[in-house]
Scaffold this motif. Structure first.
Motif, PDB file in Angstrom:
ATOM      1  N   SER A   1      99.658  20.024  70.305  1.00  0.00           N
ATOM      2  CA  SER A   1      99.352  21.503  69.747  1.00  0.00           C
ATOM      3  C   SER A   1      98.492  21.986  70.888  1.00  0.00           C
ATOM      4  O   SER A   1      98.632  21.643  71.862  1.00  0.00           O
ATOM      5  CB  SER A   1      98.544  21.041  68.541  1.00  0.00           C
ATOM      6  OG  SER A   1      97.211  20.780  68.954  1.00  0.00           O
ATOM      7  N   PHE A   2      98.447  23.261  70.806  1.00  0.00           N
ATOM      8  CA  PHE A   2      97.977  24.044  71.805  1.00  0.00           C
ATOM      9  C   PHE A   2      96.542  23.574  72.213  1.00  0.00           C
ATOM     10  O   PHE A   2      95.766  23.665  71.264  1.00  0.00           O
ATOM     11  CB  PHE A   2      97.790  25.567  71.480  1.00  0.00           C
ATOM     12  CG  PHE A   2      96.994  26.740  72.358  1.00  0.00           C
ATOM     13  CD1 PHE A   2      98.012  26.875  73.404  1.00  0.00           C
ATOM     14  CD2 PHE A   2      95.990  27.039  72.196  1.00  0.00           C
ATOM     15  CE1 PHE A   2      97.533  27.712  74.370  1.00  0.00           C
ATOM     16  CE2 PHE A   2      95.612  28.262  73.347  1.00  0.00           C
ATOM     17  CZ  PHE A   2      96.509  28.218  74.238  1.00  0.00           C
ATOM     18  N   GLU A   3      96.220  23.425  73.620  1.00  0.00           N
ATOM     19  CA  GLU A   3      95.064  22.857  73.990  1.00  0.00           C
ATOM     20  C   GLU A   3      94.379  23.871  74.945  1.00  0.00           C
ATOM     21  O   GLU A   3      94.291  23.649  75.984  1.00  0.00           O
ATOM     22  CB  GLU A   3      95.322  21.595  74.732  1.00  0.00           C
ATOM     23  CG  GLU A   3      96.000  20.218  73.968  1.00  0.00           C
ATOM     24  CD  GLU A   3      94.877  19.625  73.189  1.00  0.00           C
ATOM     25  OE1 GLU A   3      93.754  19.697  73.391  1.00  0.00           O
ATOM     26  OE2 GLU A   3      95.137  19.061  72.181  1.00  0.00           O
ATOM     27  N   ALA A   4      93.647  24.710  74.440  1.00  0.00           N
ATOM     28  CA  ALA A   4      92.746  25.681  74.921  1.00  0.00           C
ATOM     29  C   ALA A   4      91.666  24.960  75.813  1.00  0.00           C
ATOM     30  O   ALA A   4      91.444  25.389  76.961  1.00  0.00           O
ATOM     31  CB  ALA A   4      92.081  26.601  74.012  1.00  0.00           C
ATOM     32  N   ASN A   5      91.044  23.449  75.433  1.00  0.00           N
ATOM     33  CA  ASN A   5      89.839  23.298  76.123  1.00  0.00           C
ATOM     34  C   ASN A   5      90.711  22.651  77.608  1.00  0.00           C
ATOM     35  O   ASN A   5      89.952  23.113  78.646  1.00  0.00           O
ATOM     36  CB  ASN A   5      89.417  22.110  75.445  1.00  0.00           C
ATOM     37  CG  ASN A   5      88.461  21.526  76.150  1.00  0.00           C
ATOM     38  OD1 ASN A   5      88.601  20.348  76.873  1.00  0.00           O
ATOM     39  ND2 ASN A   5      87.214  21.933  76.218  1.00  0.00           N
ATOM     40  N   PHE A   6      91.860  21.902  77.165  1.00  0.00           N
ATOM     41  CA  PHE A   6      92.229  21.524  78.754  1.00  0.00           C
ATOM     42  C   PHE A   6      92.746  22.573  79.506  1.00  0.00           C
ATOM     43  O   PHE A   6      92.766  22.457  80.834  1.00  0.00           O
ATOM     44  CB  PHE A   6      93.505  20.488  78.077  1.00  0.00           C
ATOM     45  CG  PHE A   6      94.232  20.099  79.468  1.00  0.00           C
ATOM     46  CD1 PHE A   6      93.947  18.912  80.066  1.00  0.00           C
ATOM     47  CD2 PHE A   6      95.278  20.773  79.915  1.00  0.00           C
ATOM     48  CE1 PHE A   6      94.569  18.252  81.297  1.00  0.00           C
ATOM     49  CE2 PHE A   6      96.011  20.262  81.141  1.00  0.00           C
ATOM     50  CZ  PHE A   6      95.764  19.061  81.667  1.00  0.00           C
ATOM     51  N   LEU A   7      93.450  23.659  79.081  1.00  0.00           N
ATOM     52  CA  LEU A   7      94.164  24.704  79.905  1.00  0.00           C
ATOM     53  C   LEU A   7      93.121  25.504  80.577  1.00  0.00           C
ATOM     54  O   LEU A   7      93.075  26.100  81.720  1.00  0.00           O
ATOM     55  CB  LEU A   7      94.836  25.699  79.016  1.00  0.00           C
ATOM     56  CG  LEU A   7      96.167  25.203  78.542  1.00  0.00           C
ATOM     57  CD1 LEU A   7      96.803  25.912  77.457  1.00  0.00           C
ATOM     58  CD2 LEU A   7      97.066  24.560  79.283  1.00  0.00           C
ATOM     59  N   GLN A   8      91.667  25.510  79.834  1.00  0.00           N
ATOM     60  CA  GLN A   8      90.455  26.392  80.304  1.00  0.00           C
ATOM     61  C   GLN A   8      90.015  25.628  81.809  1.00  0.00           C
ATOM     62  O   GLN A   8      89.749  25.968  82.765  1.00  0.00           O
ATOM     63  CB  GLN A   8      89.629  26.556  79.367  1.00  0.00           C
ATOM     64  CG  GLN A   8      88.463  27.502  79.748  1.00  0.00           C
ATOM     65  CD  GLN A   8      87.149  27.055  80.462  1.00  0.00           C
ATOM     66  OE1 GLN A   8      87.105  25.870  80.431  1.00  0.00           O
ATOM     67  NE2 GLN A   8      86.534  27.795  80.697  1.00  0.00           N
ATOM     68  N   LYS A   9      89.692  24.248  81.502  1.00  0.00           N
ATOM     69  CA  LYS A   9      89.176  23.418  82.431  1.00  0.00           C
ATOM     70  C   LYS A   9      90.120  23.228  83.582  1.00  0.00           C
ATOM     71  O   LYS A   9      89.766  23.375  84.841  1.00  0.00           O
ATOM     72  CB  LYS A   9      88.749  22.063  81.849  1.00  0.00           C
ATOM     73  CG  LYS A   9      87.845  22.064  80.909  1.00  0.00           C
ATOM     74  CD  LYS A   9      87.473  20.693  80.412  1.00  0.00           C
ATOM     75  CE  LYS A   9      86.384  20.426  79.563  1.00  0.00           C
ATOM     76  NZ  LYS A   9      85.986  19.006  78.862  1.00  0.00           N
ATOM     77  N   TYR A  10      91.429  23.103  83.455  1.00  0.00           N
ATOM     78  CA  TYR A  10      92.513  22.930  84.445  1.00  0.00           C
ATOM     79  C   TYR A  10      92.443  24.167  85.430  1.00  0.00           C
ATOM     80  O   TYR A  10      92.650  24.201  86.365  1.00  0.00           O
ATOM     81  CB  TYR A  10      93.981  22.494  83.835  1.00  0.00           C
ATOM     82  CG  TYR A  10      94.748  22.356  85.023  1.00  0.00           C
ATOM     83  CD1 TYR A  10      94.930  20.925  85.283  1.00  0.00           C
ATOM     84  CD2 TYR A  10      95.607  23.273  85.277  1.00  0.00           C
ATOM     85  CE1 TYR A  10      95.936  20.864  86.704  1.00  0.00           C
ATOM     86  CE2 TYR A  10      96.656  22.816  86.275  1.00  0.00           C
ATOM     87  CZ  TYR A  10      96.563  21.688  87.022  1.00  0.00           C
ATOM     88  OH  TYR A  10      97.570  21.338  87.772  1.00  0.00           O
ATOM     89  N   THR A  11      92.588  25.306  84.699  1.00  0.00           N
ATOM     90  CA  THR A  11      92.716  26.715  85.220  1.00  0.00           C
ATOM     91  C   THR A  11      91.514  26.699  86.170  1.00  0.00           C
ATOM     92  O   THR A  11      91.515  27.210  87.403  1.00  0.00           O
ATOM     93  CB  THR A  11      92.948  27.949  84.269  1.00  0.00           C
ATOM     94  OG1 THR A  11      94.141  27.544  83.654  1.00  0.00           O
ATOM     95  CG2 THR A  11      93.132  29.069  85.106  1.00  0.00           C
ATOM     96  N   VAL A  12      90.139  26.425  85.715  1.00  0.00           N
ATOM     97  CA  VAL A  12      88.933  26.670  86.327  1.00  0.00           C
ATOM     98  C   VAL A  12      88.962  25.813  87.657  1.00  0.00           C
ATOM     99  O   VAL A  12      88.382  26.195  88.829  1.00  0.00           O
ATOM    100  CB  VAL A  12      87.727  26.365  85.454  1.00  0.00           C
ATOM    101  CG1 VAL A  12      86.706  26.206  86.401  1.00  0.00           C
ATOM    102  CG2 VAL A  12      87.543  27.447  84.408  1.00  0.00           C
TER     103      VAL A  12
END
Length: 207
Positions: free
Chosen positions: A146-157
């Motif tokens: 499912s959509f993983e906002a937490n992972f995407l935020q950390k990875y992008t940072v």
């Protein structure tokens, strides 16, 4: 939650019903299918990228999401060329995989279609976006349940902090029998909303 000094400057949803940017509906679907809607958007925006019509549906979705956000960024004189691409979905390239399998199983075909086979990897869509906008920065495609906002935020940072990019276009490009949905947001040094997991999740749910 990972904190960030970066911001979400804009976000976009593309569904079978409509396109919205920052919560404002810009286009409504007058076509019978989702793919035809994407073609309608392409023509209305005069994109001039003939290879678009050879792409699979997921790549068309990724392409149009980038058109809405990166074109606006260019018009605002943002340095688009140093933008990373961080995309994800849950079904990978399954829709195209099915078409590829059907061509193999067909008694009237002697070999699978190369035009279909080339899109049996989910990251091909972001490759098309990179070519279109002349991006030579980091890019990654992840597959989640499912959509993983937490992972995407950390990875992008992590990409931004390590200096691998100045901005990042993040996208959810799900194309399957049960769901057709594109969600995109642009992370930059300045913008309207803080780049947090909470804000990403909130915008994702604003279909």
């Amino acid at each position: 939650m990972t904190t960030s000094t970066h911001y979400i400057s804009t976000y976009c949803h593309i569904t079978p019903q409509q396109v919205s940017v920052d919560g404002v509906v810009l286009h409504s679907n007058t076509s019978e299918t989702f793919e035809n809607f994407l073609k309608q958007l392409y023509k209305e925006h005069n994109c001039r990228y003939p290879k678009f019509f050879k792409m699979d549906t997921m790549s068309k979705l990724a392409f149009m999401g980038a058109e809405f956000l990166l074109k606006s960024a260019k018009e605002a004189t943002t340095e688009v060329q140093n933008t990373a691409l961080v995309f994800s979905n849950k079904s990978s390239s399954l829709e195209t995989d099915r078409k590829h399998q059907e061509s193999i199983a067909s008694e009237t075909e002697f070999y699978p279609s190369p035009a279909v086979f080339v899109y049996t990897l989910p990251n091909i869509g972001i490759g098309e976006v990179a070519i279109r906008h002349q991006l030579q920065t980091e890019n990654a495609f992840f597959v989640f349940e499912s959509f993983e906002a937490n992972f995407l935020q950390k990875y992008t940072v992590s990409l931004l902090r390590e200096g691998k990019c100045n901005s990042a276009l993040c996208g959810w490009v799900e194309v399957d029998k049960t769901e057709n949905h594109g969600f995109f947001y642009l992370v930059e040094a300045t913008g309207k909303w803080q780049h947090t997991e909470k804000n990403i999740t909130t915008f994702y749910n604003k279909i």
